[in-house]
Motif scaffolding. Structure first.
Motif, PDB file in Angstrom:
ATOM      1  N   GLN A  29      39.559  64.814  83.704  1.00  0.00           N
ATOM      2  CA  GLN A  29      39.501  64.358  82.316  1.00  0.00           C
ATOM      3  C   GLN A  29      39.921  65.448  81.353  1.00  0.00           C
ATOM      4  O   GLN A  29      40.728  65.235  80.462  1.00  0.00           O
ATOM      5  CB  GLN A  29      38.054  63.977  81.962  1.00  0.00           C
ATOM      6  CG  GLN A  29      37.574  62.741  82.631  1.00  0.00           C
ATOM      7  CD  GLN A  29      38.319  61.540  82.164  1.00  0.00           C
ATOM      8  OE1 GLN A  29      38.337  61.248  80.988  1.00  0.00           O
ATOM      9  NE2 GLN A  29      38.974  60.860  83.082  1.00  0.00           N
ATOM     10  N   ARG A  30      39.314  66.623  81.553  1.00  0.00           N
ATOM     11  CA  ARG A  30      39.525  67.696  80.598  1.00  0.00           C
ATOM     12  C   ARG A  30      40.938  68.255  80.721  1.00  0.00           C
ATOM     13  O   ARG A  30      41.597  68.536  79.736  1.00  0.00           O
ATOM     14  CB  ARG A  30      38.488  68.789  80.838  1.00  0.00           C
ATOM     15  CG  ARG A  30      38.233  69.652  79.638  1.00  0.00           C
ATOM     16  CD  ARG A  30      37.242  70.759  79.938  1.00  0.00           C
ATOM     17  NE  ARG A  30      37.304  71.135  81.329  1.00  0.00           N
ATOM     18  CZ  ARG A  30      36.258  71.152  82.140  1.00  0.00           C
ATOM     19  NH1 ARG A  30      35.062  70.811  81.688  1.00  0.00           N
ATOM     20  NH2 ARG A  30      36.392  71.528  83.392  1.00  0.00           N
ATOM     21  N   LYS A  53      35.261  65.120  85.810  1.00  0.00           N
ATOM     22  CA  LYS A  53      35.253  65.946  84.609  1.00  0.00           C
ATOM     23  C   LYS A  53      36.483  66.832  84.550  1.00  0.00           C
ATOM     24  O   LYS A  53      37.135  66.954  83.509  1.00  0.00           O
ATOM     25  CB  LYS A  53      34.007  66.841  84.633  1.00  0.00           C
ATOM     26  CG  LYS A  53      32.976  66.491  83.602  1.00  0.00           C
ATOM     27  CD  LYS A  53      32.125  67.725  83.362  1.00  0.00           C
ATOM     28  CE  LYS A  53      30.741  67.368  82.884  1.00  0.00           C
ATOM     29  NZ  LYS A  53      29.777  68.412  83.261  1.00  0.00           N
TER      30      LYS A  53
END
Lengths: 732, 732
Positions: free
Chosen positions: A616-617, A613
């Motif tokens: 990704q962010r 996560k």
């Protein structure tokens, strides 16, 4: 156009490279993967890595679709761009991603096998790891040469005869932009993933709970090992694919323009083909070098290092010799040009070696600089940080001076040692700079193998630790890892040096692309000069690209800032993601009863999810910035501002990249030096202080630093692709 | 030449400034110095500081003698240089040193008096400290204007009529080189001194023995307080003298060349005088502002901050208004030029304010960025370092974009909003950029006062602690110190912003000096253009100073590297000196019985000696490098290479300076935020982690960062002074 038969060497070399890669892959797959526990752990890591890679490709895919739509609109809607751009862009990105994917697939299969082979001898461990690294090296060069030759054939068929080769080569640069975009996402995303996991695992595991690296009780340990694969392997693969293809493409474009008015029949075409021919011969020599890496079964570290050096050095010396033959054949021996340009290749190779040696001197614990960083741990973590930063900053001197000399020498060699600044001398000189970059990277097949087997050995160590193999195995994989660090230093030298030279060559391609855009739009230069007849020097005068123009200076400022802000974003991203990881690991140690005694399993998956996560962010903003800032600069500040931006980004980015890579490497090895028993050894206060340094160094050397190399090239590529827009709309 | 009577405003302003400085000094000296113990400690610090300063002046004196002999040889022996250079160089150095000396003398007398006054109320403490800061501010501007006016009169008398004003103004730049050289030594030497002592005192005292800051039991505490004076006060004084004088001198030179062919009688002279007139009016407004800093006796922090802001803001608004009047008077209101150039002043002031606000946002614990650094201490020192570095890198964006906008706007305002790149527009635009820098620094009299009283309050706190005064006093001096940090942020914004603008203006002066050298030698430009008739644009073309010339690019690379290597040298110097200090403090704690119980006196003198020796030895290499590299670059790479070097150094140096200053400031305040009771407060693990950050930040913000501002200007100044050599001997 009549394509000379020598061209076919390029696709043949590509197929040979890919074939050999497949051969080594099969060979590696034939090895035993070890105990059930080893297989299980390897499977965990493999699944995690693949899951992440697909996630990343999805996100990057969306970016590619959007950019492609934009390019299509610009090409077909606004008519300001070459219609081939969207397709070339896509394949560049696709192949770059593929190189990373294959490399990672190999690495995740190889780690347990390497660990298992290391149970026998050091040498057999090396063989498996190194051959697996060779898969990556050969895949990267094979795919790049495949892409180059296929696109060359396609465009040759469709592009009309006017400015034929110039349009072909500048169009092919777009595929460089695809590769760079993919590479930047892979480096940044992978870099954030791996360092968040690494920092998180170390901070809690090593520092707070005093459990060793890769201990299966540590919940972040699987994420850490997955990270090594997605960051150090897949990221590096995409990165070097981009460097390799970029240097060839940029030099092809420079050749097309330098020889555009050559009186000799077919000379322009031969100049365009030269870089890919050097690369093709380099592939053959790399394969030869890979087979030279052999030792007796009971070889020690010294012999292994000698074996590796034998492979890379033989390939490097032979490519230098071969380039004289290539240019004699292509350019004929009637004039001096053939040996003069060949000297540029030698300059490039030499520069790469010097930068590599300097990197080794500053980052290896066998030398004083890194030992001094270890020494400073006696006064705590703060002085470790101060001395590491100081070392990193000082270490920029040799690489920069070397690249400076390489620029001037390869420039002068190629133009026949003419100092006068005429358009002809300039074009030939720039071609020489490009050739030096191609020379530097020509043996990538083997240098990447020596670079890529390090993370494989690292992962093998992790597997050994988690599977509870005898400590002897871990010692052997650690030795392989350390060996990899030394050889990787040279590889890094080549990567950084070639990035600087390639970016420089891309500046000229940018101006060439502006010229093509003006011709396409039927416009003249701002001062009325006919675009088709204009030389590079005319462009400098027409757009006032000189150092008194405040627009240029503002561009330089913004470029310099870009390098820092980009690093700031990626550093903060790692910091944030690592903090989340630390909290999760602490929570698991606190809440899962029996975890520290090894009675309960940690929740590995949650740590993997946090890294995924986070990566990704956090990768979006820095990567998009690299694409958007050059476009906006072009629209506001025009051609002069863009060239300023590229120079500012290149100079600061290059120096900053060397600084970060070397500071990070020194901290890492300063810690190892303490772990070897100096200043109190493992567990001492000095060790803790150097762990702080190593933790800070992690994002330096594996996230921000290597991404900078891509950033400076991507900014150039974006500017090149957007040249049509810049000449159509601009404020100044 | 007929000197218009308006000129006399400049020496008058200078005398008023010096007179007021003397008045405030006497006022301060009239205050009570407190208890015998307070006097004793103040005497210790004063003696140590003076002893160090004399030592430093001795070393710098030798450097000056050598450089002067070199200049004399070049002027009288080789005939490649203006004969006034050696003298102008000497006075610049002398006055810059004098400014530092007076400032420090005042500060060392003021600290005990401030502590004593703070025993009554916060406000009376502020009055003493701020008025003492004003002594420094007014001395700096007074001495600078004195030097400018006296030299102007002398040169006006002796320089022949041909190119009269251009020769006068370019000669006067040499005095800028003297000031920069002195300033660099003062900043680097003082910076190493103070940070070695500070880091050494903190690492052992705070971290290992948990005794508070400035505790008299700490052997390094006197050295630490001496350091605040020699680094933060004397160093800053010399530094800002250099900035102030440099911006005025560079703009005078730009005015002389921009208006060289003006048809209006006396216009050139008026353009030359304009910057010093703005400065002269700025002096008057600064004094007004200083008197506005008054509050009621029982004022709290908020009222004090409001009082300080009232002073600086009033001065800034009034100088903006006054500049319209000045230019209307000098240039007449027939054309639009008067208000257009005045707008450049406004642009400069605005840019300074924005940079100051951004600095405050990124470094004050009242805002999120610094609070996040504090937060990251929960995961240990490594994440504090990572997040601080990330913050510092991100914080470069606003200042760089602001300076970029200021460059373009002040350029366009001054040349009547003409985008076309003609020699006339360029010259006028560059003059506008210089005027913006002068505008930014015009109220230095008061902004420096708000900057300089911080270290005085800091020292007063030290005195209070060591004299064992009531804790309430320390709290008050801490409040004053914190207040100083906030107002100092604006001051730093002005210093950094003006350095970038001034360095840019100096680029044009360099070309002007090359022109003068060619005229003196009776040579033409390389392309045969007559030097006397050549414009800036002609020079760019003749010397190929464009971004395709590899010589320029290599220069840019080396310039970028210079900034990093310079910081590396100074960081390592602090690291080494601090390590020696740590060992000495540890030794004393170990060997002197009863030292921790306060029963035995520590050996303060040895710590002072270590800092002195360290600073002496370590300042030579970085400072000499700044002088030698531009000379060598000129000889090897010629004019194009030097301009590349200056741009590379300027862009990377500027961004690096902002990064280091802000990261350092944020770490300092992140620690304060924890000390205010957040995340466990003083003594907690979080606090220890932030202390590591603060320690790393010390050389960032007080040694390497501020020295960079001087470095970039000194490199330009050296190039300017050596222009004669560059056109006579060069390889390319």
């Amino acid at each position: 156009m009549n394509i000379p038969c020598v061209f076919w060497l390029v696709p043949i070399a590509s197929i040979v490279a890919l074939g050999m890669a497949f051969f080594f892959f099969r060979q590696m797959m034939g090895e035993d993967e070890g105990t059930p526990r080893m297989r299980e752990i390897a499977l965990y890591v493999r699944k995690g890595a693949m899951a992440y890679l697909w996630q990343q490709y999805k996100v990057v895919g969306i970016v590619f679709v959007v950019l492609c739509a934009l390019f299509a609109f610009m090409a077909y809607g606004l008519n300001v761009q070459n219609p081939w751009v969207p397709f070339a862009f896509l394949t560049g990105g696709f192949f770059s991603g593929l190189a990373g994917f294959f490399g990672m697939k190999t690495a995740t299969y190889a780690s347990a096998r390497t660990a298992n082979a290391a149970r026998q001898t050091l040498n057999s461990g090396l063989q498996v790891a190194f051959r697996s690294g060779a898969v990556m090296g050969l895949t990267v060069v094979g795919l790049a040469l495949l892409d180059v030759s296929v696109w060359f054939l396609i465009l040759d068929h469709f592009i009309p005869a006017d400015n034929h080769l110039i349009i072909i080569t500048t169009t092919m640069l777009t595929f460089g932009m695809g590769a760079s975009t993919q590479a930047l996402f892979a480096r940044v995303g992978g870099g954030i993933y791996t360092k968040a996991a690494d920092v998180g695992a170390d901070l809690v595991g090593k520092t707070e709970y005093n459990i060793p690296e890769d201990d299966p009780r540590n919940p972040a340990t699987i994420a850490d090992n997955v990270g090594d694969n997605v960051g150090d392997v897949a990221g590096m693969g995409a990165d070097l694919y981009e460097s390799y293809a970029g240097s060839i493409l940029a030099t092809m474009a420079l050749g097309a323009s330098a020889f555009a008015t050559s009186a000799v029949e077919g000379m322009q075409l031969r100049a365009v083909l030269a870089p890919s021919l050097i690369a093709a011969v380099g592939v053959a020599l790399s394969i030869l070098g890979i087979f030279l890496v052999k030792t007796k079964e009971d070889a020690g570290m010294k012999q292994l290092l000698a074996a590796l050096s034998r492979g890379t050095n033989t390939a490097a010396v032979l490519i230098a010799v071969a380039s004289f033959a290539i240019f004699a054949w292509l350019f004929g021996t009637e004039t001096n040009q053939w040996w003069q340009i060949s000297l540029s290749v030698v300059v490039g190779l030499f520069a790469g070696v010097i930068i590599g040696k300097a990197t080794e001197y500053y980052t290896s614990q066998s030398y004083r600089p890194t030992q001094k960083v270890s020494e400073s741990s006696q006064t705590g973590p703060a002085t470790v940080i101060i001395s590491g930063l100081g070392l990193g900053m000082l270490s920029t001197a040799i690489p920069v001076v070397t690249v400076g000399c390489a620029i001037i020498l390869s420039y002068l060699c190629a133009n026949g040692f003419h100092v006068e600044f005429t358009p002809e001398n300039l074009s030939m000189g720039l071609y020489g700079i490009g050739i030096a970059a191609v020379g530097m990277l020509s043996t990538l097949g083997i240098t990447l193998a020596t670079d890529a087997y390090g993370p494989i050995a690292d992962n093998a160590g992790g597997n050994a630790e988690m599977s509870g193999l005898e400590p002897e195995v871990r010692k052997r994989t650690d030795a392989l890892d350390a060996l990899g660090n030394t050889t990787a230093a040279t590889g890094k030298g080549f990567a950084i040096g070639s990035a600087a030279l390639t970016a420089l060559a891309l500046l000229a391609s940018y101006v060439e692309e502006i010229k093509m855009a003006l011709i396409r739009l039927g416009e003249t230069l701002p001062n009325g000069v006919d675009a088709a007849q204009a030389t590079l020097v005319d462009f400098m005068e027409a757009y006032n690209v000189n150092l008194m123009n405040p627009i240029v200076l503002v561009g330089v400022f913004i470029g310099a800032m870009m390098a820092f802000v980009f690093c700031g974003l990626t550093m903060n991203a790692v910091g944030r993601a690592a903090q989340k990881m630390v909290e999760e690991v602490r929570r698991q140690f606190r809440e899962i009863a029996g975890i520290l005694e090894g009675k309960a399993d940690p929740d590995y998956a949650r740590c993997v999810a946090i890294s995924t996560k986070g990566a990704q962010r956090e990768m979006m903003l820095p990567a998009l910035m690299a694409i958007i800032v050059p476009i906006v600069t072009g629209v506001i500040l025009g051609v002069a501002g863009v060239l300023g931006l590229l120079i500012g980004g290149l100079s600061s980015g290059f120096v900053l990249a060397v600084f970060m890579a070397n500071a990070g490497g020194a901290w890492d090895n300063a810690k190892k030096y303490v772990e070897e028993g100096n200043f109190g050894g493992k567990g001492s206060d000095c060790h803790k202080a150097t762990v702080v340094g190593d933790t800070v160094g992690d994002p330096f050397k594996d996230t921000s630093g290597p991404s900078l190399n891509i950033l400076i090239k991507l900014m150039s590529m974006v500017s090149i692709v957007m040249a049509g827009l810049t000449v159509t709309f601009t404020l100044f």
